[in-house]
Design an enzyme around this catalytic site. Sequence first.
Site, short mmCIF file in Angstrom:
data_model
loop_
_atom_site.label_atom_id
_atom_site.label_comp_id
_atom_site.label_asym_id
_atom_site.label_seq_id
_atom_site.Cartn_x
_atom_site.Cartn_y
_atom_site.Cartn_z
N LYS B 78 0.85 -1.19 0.00
CA LYS B 78 0.00 0.00 0.00
C LYS B 78 0.89 1.24 0.00
O LYS B 78 1.86 1.31 0.76
CB LYS B 78 -0.90 -0.01 1.23
CG LYS B 78 -1.94 1.11 1.27
CD LYS B 78 -2.83 1.02 2.50
CE LYS B 78 -3.97 2.02 2.45
NZ LYS B 78 -4.85 1.96 3.64
N SER B 159 -9.93 2.03 2.48
CA SER B 159 -9.01 2.77 1.65
C SER B 159 -7.99 1.91 0.90
O SER B 159 -7.43 2.38 -0.10
CB SER B 159 -8.26 3.77 2.52
OG SER B 159 -7.40 3.11 3.43
N SER B 183 -10.42 -0.20 6.65
CA SER B 183 -9.73 -0.06 5.37
C SER B 183 -9.00 -1.30 4.86
O SER B 183 -8.53 -1.31 3.73
CB SER B 183 -8.72 1.09 5.44
OG SER B 183 -9.38 2.32 5.33
#
Lengths: 95, 493
Positions: B78, B159, B183
Amino acid sequence: MSLDHATIRRIASLARIRVEEHEVENLCQELNGILGWIEQLNDVDVTGVEPLTGAANMAMAMREDIVTDGGYPEKILTNAPERIGDFFAVPKVVE
Amino acid sequence: MSLTDLTIVRARDGLRAKEFSAVDLTMAHLHAIEALNPRLNAFITVSHARAVDRARVADAALAAGEQRALTGIPLAIKDLFCTEGVRTTAGSKILGPFVPPYESTVTANLLRDGAVFLGKANLDEFAMGSSNMTSAYGPVENPWKRKQDETAVLVPGGSSGGSAAAVAARLAMGATGTDTGGSIRQPASFCGLVGVKPTYGRCSRWGVVAFASSLDHPGPFARTVRDSAILLGSMAGHDPRDSTSANVAVPDFEAACARGVKGLRIGVPKEYRSDGMPAEIEALWQQGLDWLRQAGAEVVDVSLPHTKHGLATYYIVAPAEASSNLARYDGVRFGARDGGEDLRDLYERTRAEGFGPEVRRRILIGTYVLSAGYYDAYYLKAQKIRALILKDFTDAFAGVDALLTPTTPSAAFARGENMDDPIKMYLNDLFTVPANLAGVPAASVPVGLDANGLPLGLQVIGKPFDEETVFAVSAALEQAAGFSALPTIRAGG
């Protein structure tokens, strides 16, 4: 508690985010929508409850107060938008 | 079977047996990224040359008979984890030019164990969002399609949307994510993956771009429970550089997957049975409980009375912490800079230009709830309700070993849906936020499809630092569900 335009300008200023005049009304509505929804928390009785600051249920560890890092200005400055020598450069602050 | 379809466990065995090399494995994934990333937009940055170099190092290690937990396993990271020498944007324009001169602890741990990083995965800006629509680098497409309407572009959740889309579409074997209000678990559920948010303090936050420090949890994505256990085992561990990192031993999570659930008590929190929950999610939840009963667990009703206040509490605490954390983006030391008549103008224009609308909204809310005269009414009150939410979990766990709930109130939605009102988007995190506020471990496991053919997940919540039981229950659900559906868009598909 409902935010007015002056409050929006004040918190934007506190947050150091430039907000254009034509954006104020829209932000006002959005933020009031969110704060209005948050008002539901008024229904909760918190008498005598100690606030919880974090999820880590542990005592903070102590460490020696000594320098363990540093001494590489080049590395620190590699991402500087502007530099002068070994310093970060900003617009003139003091006349 | 293509190399991109392998699980981490299977790839590990294949590498050991020299069925294929680490370079083969990495190249297969890089080719998949080349073919599908232009459409999915799961990666912001692909580090092709670095990945191949790392794979060569892995092959040399394997040739010398040295295999660590993740030697040669290609992963997506990420783009919130700082990676030394590789641009780290946090999905924001304001960090567009930022190349960290250091490596986050979690990614350093993965590198220590031999992992290969394919690149940096897309995300909502500063991890604020539930759809990946707030990224400054464009939205991510969910590789799953509604079977009645293959033209609708669905969101991967957020997210950590890029991480989830990459693993689901077979562009990576696993990924890192972060979970502040759901997320990891929500995108895992939307993309048919396993996603794990461990206990607060289990994975170091050092070098992870901060959103809300008391709620941010790094964790893994994978296609199986066992793979996610291997990843977490590598990511976790005490780190003196994060003052909230827990100094507790990392158990063998992979071994815990085989424990079974015989004799465990599984709690069903009645407050999660919300009005308007789709019947198929309710049915899947009951099915999950039946599976656990059949595997020898006992199911009992429990109460988490403050559940309904979790989300509003979160939307005070998280923006408050974000407004403070994001104060560092001032155009002086790193990142983008704009304006510059004077210092104040530089700050205000840099931040107006650099932050997107959702981030700005949250900074303003956070600034307001922390401002003089409002602190007690909002922030202090929220911290007290947070204490009550933790107490709910502590009380429930006095009588049960784990909880089972749905992960999300719906399956993946389409771009444009839930986007007219911020609160509608926030409601996605209804079932996931309480575990962040309490810091307890939780995982989402894919167990079925809805009528549109979209994946749905169930959430297993455990006691603090008892991820082992979360893995045991998750593995039991995985085995019973036999989830084998595949997304429409995938490598080799």
